[in-house]
Design a protein around this motif. Structure first.
Motif, PDB file in Angstrom:
ATOM      1  N   SER E 277      28.839  16.800  36.235  1.00 15.59           N
ATOM      2  CA  SER E 277      28.418  16.785  37.634  1.00 15.59           C
ATOM      3  C   SER E 277      29.538  16.304  38.532  1.00 15.59           C
ATOM      4  O   SER E 277      29.540  16.571  39.732  1.00 15.59           O
ATOM      5  CB  SER E 277      27.167  15.933  37.806  1.00 15.59           C
ATOM      6  OG  SER E 277      27.477  14.574  37.631  1.00 15.59           O
ATOM      7  N   SER E 278      30.500  15.585  37.969  1.00 13.76           N
ATOM      8  CA  SER E 278      31.620  15.168  38.809  1.00 13.76           C
ATOM      9  C   SER E 278      32.686  16.260  38.875  1.00 13.76           C
ATOM     10  O   SER E 278      33.584  16.210  39.697  1.00 13.76           O
ATOM     11  CB  SER E 278      32.224  13.872  38.265  1.00 13.76           C
ATOM     12  OG  SER E 278      32.846  14.127  37.033  1.00 13.76           O
ATOM     13  N   LEU E 279      32.578  17.235  37.961  1.00 12.51           N
ATOM     14  CA  LEU E 279      33.596  18.290  37.940  1.00 12.51           C
ATOM     15  C   LEU E 279      33.216  19.474  38.817  1.00 12.51           C
ATOM     16  O   LEU E 279      34.034  20.044  39.515  1.00 12.51           O
ATOM     17  CB  LEU E 279      33.762  18.816  36.510  1.00 12.51           C
ATOM     18  CG  LEU E 279      34.477  17.916  35.520  1.00 12.51           C
ATOM     19  CD1 LEU E 279      34.645  18.648  34.212  1.00 12.51           C
ATOM     20  CD2 LEU E 279      35.831  17.493  36.075  1.00 12.51           C
ATOM     21  N   TRP E 280      31.958  19.863  38.765  1.00 14.59           N
ATOM     22  CA  TRP E 280      31.572  21.128  39.354  1.00 14.59           C
ATOM     23  C   TRP E 280      30.135  21.026  39.854  1.00 14.59           C
ATOM     24  O   TRP E 280      29.246  20.684  39.068  1.00 14.59           O
ATOM     25  CB  TRP E 280      31.666  22.230  38.273  1.00 14.59           C
ATOM     26  CG  TRP E 280      31.533  23.610  38.770  1.00 14.59           C
ATOM     27  CD1 TRP E 280      32.003  24.106  39.947  1.00 14.59           C
ATOM     28  CD2 TRP E 280      30.877  24.698  38.116  1.00 14.59           C
ATOM     29  NE1 TRP E 280      31.690  25.432  40.061  1.00 14.59           N
ATOM     30  CE2 TRP E 280      30.999  25.812  38.954  1.00 14.59           C
ATOM     31  CE3 TRP E 280      30.196  24.827  36.899  1.00 14.59           C
ATOM     32  CZ2 TRP E 280      30.465  27.054  38.612  1.00 14.59           C
ATOM     33  CZ3 TRP E 280      29.681  26.054  36.564  1.00 14.59           C
ATOM     34  CH2 TRP E 280      29.816  27.168  37.416  1.00 14.59           C
ATOM     35  N   PRO E 281      29.927  21.328  41.131  1.00 13.78           N
ATOM     36  CA  PRO E 281      28.560  21.217  41.643  1.00 13.78           C
ATOM     37  C   PRO E 281      27.574  22.107  40.898  1.00 13.78           C
ATOM     38  O   PRO E 281      26.384  21.820  40.885  1.00 13.78           O
ATOM     39  CB  PRO E 281      28.690  21.664  43.096  1.00 13.78           C
ATOM     40  CG  PRO E 281      30.119  21.578  43.439  1.00 13.78           C
ATOM     41  CD  PRO E 281      30.888  21.701  42.170  1.00 13.78           C
ATOM     42  N   ARG E 282      28.047  23.167  40.318  1.00 18.29           N
ATOM     43  CA  ARG E 282      27.130  24.078  39.609  1.00 18.29           C
ATOM     44  C   ARG E 282      27.029  23.714  38.131  1.00 18.29           C
ATOM     45  O   ARG E 282      26.834  24.545  37.277  1.00 18.29           O
ATOM     46  CB  ARG E 282      27.585  25.541  39.752  1.00 18.29           C
ATOM     47  CG  ARG E 282      27.646  26.071  41.167  1.00 18.29           C
ATOM     48  CD  ARG E 282      26.305  26.524  41.683  1.00 18.29           C
ATOM     49  NE  ARG E 282      25.420  25.416  41.958  1.00 18.29           N
ATOM     50  CZ  ARG E 282      25.499  24.628  43.022  1.00 18.29           C
ATOM     51  NH1 ARG E 282      26.402  24.802  43.923  1.00 18.29           N
ATOM     52  NH2 ARG E 282      24.655  23.633  43.185  1.00 18.29           N
ATOM     53  N   TRP E 283      27.165  22.428  37.859  1.00 19.62           N
ATOM     54  CA  TRP E 283      27.195  21.993  36.459  1.00 19.62           C
ATOM     55  C   TRP E 283      25.902  22.300  35.725  1.00 19.62           C
ATOM     56  O   TRP E 283      25.897  22.432  34.509  1.00 19.62           O
ATOM     57  CB  TRP E 283      27.491  20.501  36.382  1.00 19.62           C
ATOM     58  CG  TRP E 283      26.406  19.628  36.933  1.00 19.62           C
ATOM     59  CD1 TRP E 283      26.187  19.361  38.252  1.00 19.62           C
ATOM     60  CD2 TRP E 283      25.410  18.928  36.211  1.00 19.62           C
ATOM     61  NE1 TRP E 283      25.117  18.539  38.394  1.00 19.62           N
ATOM     62  CE2 TRP E 283      24.611  18.251  37.154  1.00 19.62           C
ATOM     63  CE3 TRP E 283      25.103  18.788  34.856  1.00 19.62           C
ATOM     64  CZ2 TRP E 283      23.535  17.457  36.790  1.00 19.62           C
ATOM     65  CZ3 TRP E 283      24.024  17.996  34.507  1.00 19.62           C
ATOM     66  CH2 TRP E 283      23.249  17.342  35.457  1.00 19.62           C
ATOM     67  N   LEU E 284      24.825  22.450  36.473  1.00 22.73           N
ATOM     68  CA  LEU E 284      23.557  22.755  35.812  1.00 22.73           C
ATOM     69  C   LEU E 284      23.634  24.088  35.075  1.00 22.73           C
ATOM     70  O   LEU E 284      22.934  24.306  34.088  1.00 22.73           O
ATOM     71  CB  LEU E 284      22.419  22.784  36.827  1.00 22.73           C
ATOM     72  CG  LEU E 284      21.970  21.410  37.336  1.00 22.73           C
ATOM     73  CD1 LEU E 284      20.944  21.571  38.435  1.00 22.73           C
ATOM     74  CD2 LEU E 284      21.399  20.584  36.190  1.00 22.73           C
ATOM     75  N   MET E 285      24.511  24.950  35.559  1.00 26.77           N
ATOM     76  CA  MET E 285      24.661  26.228  34.875  1.00 26.77           C
ATOM     77  C   MET E 285      25.229  26.002  33.472  1.00 26.77           C
ATOM     78  O   MET E 285      24.776  26.604  32.502  1.00 26.77           O
ATOM     79  CB  MET E 285      25.583  27.156  35.667  1.00 26.77           C
ATOM     80  CG  MET E 285      25.590  28.558  35.100  1.00 26.77           C
ATOM     81  SD  MET E 285      26.706  29.702  35.893  1.00 26.77           S
ATOM     82  CE  MET E 285      26.111  29.832  37.529  1.00 26.77           C
ATOM     83  N   LEU E 286      26.196  25.103  33.386  1.00 24.76           N
ATOM     84  CA  LEU E 286      26.756  24.791  32.071  1.00 24.76           C
ATOM     85  C   LEU E 286      25.689  24.167  31.178  1.00 24.76           C
ATOM     86  O   LEU E 286      25.576  24.483  29.997  1.00 24.76           O
ATOM     87  CB  LEU E 286      27.946  23.842  32.219  1.00 24.76           C
ATOM     88  CG  LEU E 286      29.117  24.411  33.000  1.00 24.76           C
ATOM     89  CD1 LEU E 286      30.250  23.395  33.081  1.00 24.76           C
ATOM     90  CD2 LEU E 286      29.607  25.690  32.339  1.00 24.76           C
ATOM     91  N   LEU E 287      24.881  23.302  31.779  1.00 28.36           N
ATOM     92  CA  LEU E 287      23.803  22.700  31.000  1.00 28.36           C
ATOM     93  C   LEU E 287      22.871  23.791  30.486  1.00 28.36           C
ATOM     94  O   LEU E 287      22.463  23.786  29.323  1.00 28.36           O
ATOM     95  CB  LEU E 287      23.025  21.701  31.869  1.00 28.36           C
ATOM     96  CG  LEU E 287      21.867  21.020  31.158  1.00 28.36           C
ATOM     97  CD1 LEU E 287      22.357  20.124  30.044  1.00 28.36           C
ATOM     98  CD2 LEU E 287      21.020  20.222  32.135  1.00 28.36           C
ATOM     99  N   GLY E 288      22.570  24.723  31.376  1.00 29.13           N
ATOM    100  CA  GLY E 288      21.707  25.837  30.978  1.00 29.13           C
ATOM    101  C   GLY E 288      22.300  26.615  29.821  1.00 29.13           C
ATOM    102  O   GLY E 288      21.624  26.909  28.835  1.00 29.13           O
TER     103      GLY E 288
END
Ligand code: ATP
Ligand code: ATP
Ligand code: LEU
Ligand code: MG
Ligand code: MG
Lengths: 238, 286, 255, 372, 343
Positions: E277-288
């Motif tokens: 979350s500190s790297l990329w605002p769209r980090w949830l996509m990576l989580l997905g």
């Protein structure tokens, strides 16, 4: 000779996980013939049927059906070519009515229609609007056989069709199987009940530890108490 | 006209949309036996696709038609090439997968269209309102009711009246047995999954002009769809219909009676149904 | 004359409009093997479900040693001394054979099983029963295997063992030999026969060889009702039974 | 890096308020770039994704403090801002926010927390009052209110004005923060036959309400006022057709006619090719306030910086702004906008005209704020 | 050696708790890892040991933090009693939720817990006089651990608080490990394996499942209480759907084969989430994408991956050491390797 066989299973090896169940099993069946697979529990009879129809994928060997090797094809493709397995648990759809169970399996080119099935199994007609889950064991078996016929198979494989059924029902089913045989259907039968086997079959295979250990015609087998004793433990000799 | 009657009429309008939103979840859920947590995301991309097609000049009607189809194709591909491989696993993996897919889709939407929402205008002939005496109803909402009603009839016929429907129900019990009968169950599952996605996508495309599009509409829709399915009963077509209408009407009536609690009351209604009929209004006992 | 250990009085079970068990009255005497036979769909399994509490009955009453149990849920009837095997094998597939038996033995003292602190091995009673049964069932060699990995015959034996482990007064066996090989059947027959010494056995079975040999009493059911009742010889010679059920008797081999 | 001045931008970068977070982040980046160095030290900042959750916000703020960050500008939601305000006081940091809840500079105020945005009292005073003046015949008002402190604050302020002005409050609908379907409330509102529909909700909820109200044809028989619009991005999301003739209250509008705003807008125009919206501007100005205070205090000790901020008067985006010492509230203008039709827009972002503006704040003794 | 083997998981947890501070520089982050690990343990108790997939764990975390918050604010109790209250209330909430939902099975159960999560969210939202509504409870104090006025362990700094949480965590882990190994734990396993059979041999399955549910609720409630003290607030978002979802995801990512798996899952989720979350605002996509990967390729979760890695290392080492016994060894090791799930 070779061409006479509608189904030829050659040297197949099948596994459940790591356990090696079929170890080079070969059988064959001619058109219009009834053969049985005999053997003790766990010998691999059901596994043989499953390997033929592709529910279990044989890792070695061939399954030649009408000249083509079908080993390795998905189950539905093998089934739609005309090999139909009625499994041990019968596989009745509980949520469908008796009639839906039958019609969903119907093929356009099938020689067997709904009326034909109802004619040989009048009980099914009585219960046609019932859910499949409401049938007794015998009724379920009839439905399973009837449904298999609807798919217009060239080879029908029955896994212990009379298991747990009452003697009168067994008689009824055996009688119907004879009728079906008379239409020229090839049948592979797995059965514990020797009486049923010898009434129906032309030839027998005995399987032990995933291999065919004995093969004989019905007449020879009937006469061979030794074989029955040795492979099946029927204790007729003693 | 009586305000309560107005609210009931309005509730039916909301409820039919909820029905369309939930019915796909229910079908996929009842027949493929797993909870599709990406159902809300299909609703989301349905809305965004129709928005995008509109922006690209395709016009409202074509967008409404094409967007759900794209969603369906997408879902079909996902099912066909990925999802299929995990059916045999315990159902928490299905949930995990679909939750993951929903996140990916939502974030993809944000990446492409930005975190802000947008507006979709209904076509000119559906703009404005219809007056029934003193009762005012937006034309567009009437249109939504009509479309959802037609969809309802169509779906019902497919599921209960056709051989395909019977095969689909059979497949929900035993896929192996269906294949043993020579039927390609995999294709049917892909089809049903796509069908579920199409209904969700259509719901999204229809909802756009009412609620606009924003990247988080999927999460909210999924919540509503769950409540509708729980109330109506797992896998039941009529359950989704009854549940959708019930939720819509409760929500609408409550906004007159006790507006603070309108949202809470949806859940209270659900709890009440659960107490009286644990399997939902139309659910089979498990 | 001894008092019946289990009494069913006018037991009826309906599924919707369909009456699967119709007004059945039965007396089961202690220390006997009492078989229930009848054509498929006669309602035998349903009768078992009703008596053991797997399904609630529509009307009637069920008494064990004079005590009414018809209103009790199945798990409570176990504590009154009932135990059953299933027609379709029902084990704990992901637990070892021994653990299957241990759990079944523990079931009569479920409050102990609630103990979140005690180790399994310290419950010696249940462990002893399990070990003892492993021997009786001839499953010693596979005691540490998962029950899912057993052969069908072994699973059927374990299925019966699960009922025995509760050390019940009355043991219900629903087709214990279904799907077994011929050699296994003999073993099963001896096993069931031996049960009579410690338990009262209620047996559903299609294998007439077994039924005729080991039963003290036979009840024949048809269409949810009792058709006939009596000793094996009486049943064998009963013309109605012959017609309705026994037929040419191919099931039992050459019995 | 060790002697850089570290800033934190705790805003929702993911979740339902990601749009605001995105622009706030840009705002802080811009101002830090513009300043370059302060007190001879480099300026760095970390974006802290609060995910819109107060607990996450606080936890990540604690983490940032442990790593040496003491200046925070951010917080979009009331709940996260309140929580972070508390944390700022505990960790002896400085926190400045643009969130809505009155408590931030009211009952829950503290020495470490500042707020740039006008609280609910002023938002109502600068929208409802001028509108009553403009529409003397509109005597019946209906309100739609989200049920949480921010909404309650707006509602009670509005009720006070109604009472004072002899307006009939013909009804109110509360709704939850999760609501997306407003037709039930609107049906209720229509049945009450108001002259003005006053929307007291925020963000996408306000957009949904307005959109649905317009589809019910409500624009034709009543005036609609959205008391606290979120700014330019909301107009973009709604489109000109819906906004036409609707009144909006706003903390900031890029067309504000003040010297500093003009400079700011042209700076943003040239560097980003966009017009600044409220989130961007708010974050920019909040960070700037802290930076200027650091310069003024000539120290990076948070205590000294706070002292330098208190009472300061400066040229801000809305004209001359002042930080009130007693409650750390920035005294600034609030704007009433009126949406215009597409044909009247002079450029892409010219969605509305400023109708009126002014400063209205509760006197200190009524704010319930006691800074120890 | 035997003792070590017996307590291997508890020892592993102690090691984890000691190593964590070396890996993460922030005490708060480390504490959050342990708190969510506790919540994941509660979830695993249901998923892995009882066969219940609960989408309502956020309820218990939420009420736990409210309970601690309210008791500290209004009852002025000290540290441990406030946590005890959180456990109690968590268990109580689980009793209520369980009472209604446990009769349902499979997917339907999942839906019900999810719906309950929504309902509790709106309840908490509506009862704003108690919960603070959307603002949440603020100003929750964090008392030191003290006995008769003597401070045993201060909790002022984040690392001090971490040590307190670590002690609580190790203790809870040991207790839970003991419970899953107990008669009760085994019975629960059996019920998850085959309910019908379990009922037929005499177990009241509803009661057993309810017990597991209450236990899980209490553990999760405790996590909620600890969390409230860590952040000084009990926010509405703790009771949200998202919290339930995260707890479940941690549990599944970790794996359900062992309790320790949940510790891995929580640590991974919290740390990776924090980092991404500190790297990329769209980090949830990576989580997905990660979730998709887990569901496709890592069915035993991280724990399974770790297990097979260890096995491989062992295999490699032994193969190098003893060439002669190579063949036998491989066979033996095969047995230890987790069975692949067939798809
Ligand atoms: N799904 C399975 N997974 C693992 N092993 C299996 C599975 N099904 C069968 N087996 C094993 O394969 C072997 C052969 O089983 P199969 O079912 O073919 O025997 P069978 O000859 O049909 O016996 P029965 O007369 O009991 O039906 C047995 O040892 C059995 O334990
Ligand atoms: N759940 C149910 N709902 C409706 N009907 C049922 C149900 N279960 C059983 N039946 C019906 O009740 C009748 C009796 O079934 P039951 O299983 O008791 O027969 P059975 O005597 O055990 O037969 P079998 O020897 O084949 O096992 C059957 O006609 C069956 O279709
Ligand atoms: C930014 C604010 C004006 C409104 C926001 N929804 C809040 O919670 O405070
Ligand atoms: Mg077999
Ligand atoms: Mg039966």
């Amino acid at each position: 000779m070779n061409t006479d066989f509608i189904l030829k299973v050659e040297n197949i090896h099948s596994f459940y996980g790591k356990s090696h169940i079929l170890q080079g099993l070969s059988i064959n069946i001619a058109a219009g013939e009834v053969v049985t697979l005999l053997g003790r529990n766990g010998a691999g009879k059901s596994t043989t049927l499953k390997s033929i129809v592709g529910v279990v994928r044989p890792q070695q060997g061939t399954v030649i059906f009408q000249g083509d090797n079908v080993a390795g094809l998905p189950a539905y493709k093998i089934a739609s070519r005309g090999i139909c397995l009625v499994p041990e648990n019968r596989g009745i759809f509980k949520l469908l009515t008796v009639e839906e169970n039958l019609t969903m399996a119907a093929r356009r080119e099938s020689a067997w229609g709904l009326a034909d099935i109802y004619r040989i199994f009048p009980r099914l007609k009585e219960r046609r609007k019932n859910g499949g889950g409401q049938l007794s064991g015998g009724e379920q078996q009839m439905l399973a056989i009837g449904r298999a016929l609807m798919t217009h198979p060239k080879v029908m494989m029955l896994d212990e069709p009379v298991e747990g059924l009452a003697p009168v029902i067994v008689d009824e089913i055996v009688a119907q199987l004879k009728l079906i045989k008379a239409t020229g259907m090839s049948i592979i039968l797995v059965e514990q009940n020797l009486e049923v086997c010898t009434q129906l079959a032309d030839r027998h295979y005995i399987i032990e530890q995933g291999r065919v250990v004995y093969a004989a015609s019905n007449a020879d087998f009937l006469a061979d108490d030794n074989a029955k004793d040795r492979y099946l433990g029927v204790n007729l000799v003693a | 006209m009586n305000i309560y009657l107005l609210q009931i009429a309005n509730g039916i309008g909301i409820g039919m949309l909820y029905f369309l939103l939930a019915v796909g979840l229910s079908i996929v859920f009842g027949l493929l036996r797993f909870v599709n947590f990406s159902h809300g995301a299909f609703y989301l991309i349905g809305a965004y696709f129709s928005y995008q097609l509109g922006v690209m000049g395709l016009g409202f009607w074509w967008s409404l038609l094409v967007a759900p189809v794209i969603v369906g194709v997408f879902a079909w591909v996902i099912e066909r090439f990925v999802l299929r491989h995990i059916y045999a696993l315990p159902h928490h993996f299905h949930i995990l997968f679909t939750v993951g897919l929903a996140l990916v889709l939502q974030e993809a939407v944000i990446s492409y269209w930005g975190p802000l929402g947008a507006n979709i205008s209904p076509p000119d002939i559906l703009q404005g309102v219809v007056m029934f005496g003193s009762f005012i109803f937006p034309k567009y909402r009437l249109f939504v009711i009509a479309v959802t009603a037609v969809m309802a009839l169509l779906l019902w016929w497919v599921l209960e009246g056709t051989r395909l429907g019977a095969i689909v129900r059979a497949g929900s019990e035993s896929t192996e047995m269906v294949s043993l009968l020579g039927l390609n169950i995999d294709r049917i599952f892909s089809l049903v999954f796509a069908l579920g996605a199409i209904t969700a996508g259509l719901a999204g495309a229809l909802a756009g002009p009412i609620r606009g599009v924003d990247p988080f509409m999927g999460v909210e829709a999924l919540g509503i769809a769950f409540v509708v399915v729980v109330i109506g009963g797992l896998g039941s077509f009529f359950g989704a219909l009854a549940g959708g209408l019930l939720v819509g009407i409760v929500q609408s009536l409550m906004s007159t009676i006790w507006s603070e609690g309108a949202h809470l009351m949806i859940y209270v209604a659900m709890a009440a149904v659960m107490l009286l009929r644990p399997n939902g209004l139309f659910g089979r006992s498990s | 004359m001894t008092a019946p250990i289990l009494k069913a009085v006018n037991v009826t079970k309906r599924y919707g409009t369909f009456t699967a068990v119709n007004n059945i009255t039965l007396d089961i005497l202690p220390g006997t093997v009492h078989s229930v036979i009848g054509p498929n769909g006669a309602g035998k399994t349903t009768l078992f479900h009703a008596l053991t509490g797997s399904t609630p009955i529509t009307s009637g009453s069920i008494l064990i040693e004079g005590e009414e149990i018809a209103h009790l849920p199945g798990f409570k009837r176990v504590r009154k001394g009932l135990a059953r095997s299933f027609q379709v094998t029902s084990l704990f597939p992901n637990l070892t054979v021994r653990e299957n038996l241990r759990l079944a033995a523990q079931g009569t003292r479920p409050t102990q099983a609630f103990n979140p602190w005690r180790r399994v091995e310290s419950l010696t009673m249940a462990c002893d029963i399990a070990d003892d049964l492993l021997g009786k069932l001839n499953l010693h060699g596979v005691a540490q295997r998962l029950s899912a990995e057993l052969s069908h015959g072994q699973q059927r034996r374990l299925e019966v063992g699960m009922a025995m482990a509760g050390q019940p007064k009355v043991i219900f066996l629903d087709e214990p030999t279904s799907g077994m090989g011929i050699d296994d059947i003999g073993e099963m027959k001896r096993l069931i026969h031996g049960l009579r010494d410690n338990y009262t056995v209620l047996l559903i079975e299609h294998n007439m060889d077994i039924v005729m040999d080991i039963s003290d009493q036979i009840t024949v059911m048809q269409q949810g009702q009792i058709l006939a009742q009596g000793k094996p010889d009486e049943i064998r010679n009963d013309e109605r039974v012959r017609r309705a059920y026994l037929g040419s008797m191919i099931t039992g081999g050459r019995a | 890096q060790a002697d850089a001045i570290q800033f934190g931008c705790p805003v929702p970068m993911s979740g339902a308020f990601a749009a605001n977070g995105k622009y706030a982040d840009i705002g802080m980046k811009l101002v830090l770039q513009k300043y370059g160095k302060v007190l001879g030290k480099n300026l760095t900042y970390t974006t802290i994704d609060t995910e819109g959750k107060p607990a996450t916000a606080v936890r990540k703020m604690q983490e940032a403090v442990e790593k040496g960050t003491h200046f925070f500008a951010g917080g979009i939601l009331s709940s996260e801002s309140l929580a972070m305000g508390k944390e700022a006081e505990k960790t002896k940091s400085v926190f400045i926010t643009t969130a809505g809840a009155d408590e931030i500079t009211g009952s829950e105020c503290n020495a470490a927390t500042f707020r740039w945005s006008v609280p609910t009292f002023g938002a109502i005073a600068q929208t409802v009052r001028p509108l009553i003046e403009k529409l003397p015949k509109a005597k019946r008002w209906y309100t739609i209110t989200p049920q949480y402190v921010f909404g309650e604050g707006l509602l009670s302020a509005a009720k006070d004005v109604f009472k004072e002005k002899g307006i009939e409050h013909v009804g109110n609908s509360y709704h939850s923060l999760a609501e997306k379907e407003f037709s039930g409330y609107l049906t209720n509102a229509m049945a009450a036959k108001p002259d003005v529909l006053l929307l007291l909700n925020f963000g996408s909820q306000a957009s949904d309400t307005l959109r649905q109200a317009v589809s019910f044809g409500m624009k034709n028989n009543m005036t609609i006022l959205m008391a606290w619009a979120s700014g330019l991005e909301q107009f973009e999301a709604l489109g000109a057709d819906i906004c036409d003739n609707v009144y909006f209250g706003a903390q900031y509008w890029h067309a504000i006619d003040s010297p500093f705003n003009k400079e700011f807008v042209s700076f943003v125009n040239s560097s980003l090719k966009i017009d600044p919206n409220y989130s961007l501007a708010g974050s920019y100005i909040c960070t700037k306030i802290v930076l200027d205070a650091i310069v003024k205090a000539n120290s990076i000790d948070p205590k000294a910086v706070i002292a330098a901020m208190e009472g300061v008067k400066y040229e801000g985006l809305t004209g001359t702004e002042e930080i009130r010492k007693g409650d750390h509230q920035v005294i600034k203008n609030y704007y009433l906008l009126k949406g215009k039709s597409k044909s009247k827009m002079r450029n892409k972002n010219d969605y509305a005209d400023i109708v009126s503006f002014g400063k209205s704040f509760l006197p200190l003794d009524k704010t319930m704020c006691k800074i120890a | 050696m035997k003792i070590i083997l017996h307590y291997r998981f508890t020892l592993l947890v102690i090691a984890t708790v000691l190593v964590l501070p070396l890996l993460v520089s922030s005490g708060t982050l480390a504490t959050e890892v342990l708190i969510f690990a506790l919540a994941a343990l509660g979830c695993n108790l249901l998923l892995g040991y009882t066969g219940l997939m609960s989408f309502g764990q956020g309820i218990f975390l939420g009420v736990g933090s409210y309970a601690t918050g309210l008791s500290l604010l209004h009852l002025h109790v000290s540290l441990l009693p406030s946590l005890l209250i959180a456990m109690l209330i968590g268990g109580l909430a689980a009793l209520v939720v369980g009472w209604f939902s446990i009769r349902q099975r499979g997917t339907y159960f999942v839906m019900l817990t999810l719906a309950f999560a929504q309902m509790f969210y709106f309840l908490a939202y509506t009862l704003k006089d108690v919960t603070g509504g959307d603002n949440g409870l603020l100003n929750i104090p964090r008392p030191d651990l003290s006995l008769f006025g003597i401070v045993l362990l201060p909790t002022t700094t984040s690392w001090q608080y971490y040590s307190f949480v670590a002690v609580v965590f190790v203790l809870m882990f040991w207790v839970l490990q003991r419970i899953v190994d107990s008669v009760l734990g085994r019975t629960l396993l059996a019920i998850s394996d085959n309910e019908t059979r379990a009922a037929a041999v005499g177990y009241n399955i509803t009661l057993f499942k309810l017990a597991a549910f209450v236990l899980s609720g209490a553990v999760t409630g405790l996590a909620g209480g600890l969390h409230a003290m860590m952040t000084g607030l009990a926010p509405l978002s703790n009771i949200e759907y998202h919290t339930s979802e995260s707890i479940l995801i941690m549990t599944v990512i970790g794996g359900t084969g062992s309790l320790y798996a949940s510790v891995l899952g929580a640590a991974f989720y919290v740390l990776i989430g924090n980092w991404l979350s500190s790297l990329w605002p769209r980090w949830l996509m990576l989580l997905g994408l990660l979730l998709i990967a887990v569901s496709l390729y890592m069915h035993k979760g991280l724990y399974g991956v770790a297990q097979s890695l260890i096995t491989r290392v062992k295999l490699f080492r032994r193969a190098n050491k003893l060439d002669v016994a190579h063949h036998i060894d491989i066979k033996e090791i095969r047995k230890e390797t987790p069975k692949e799930t067939h798809s």
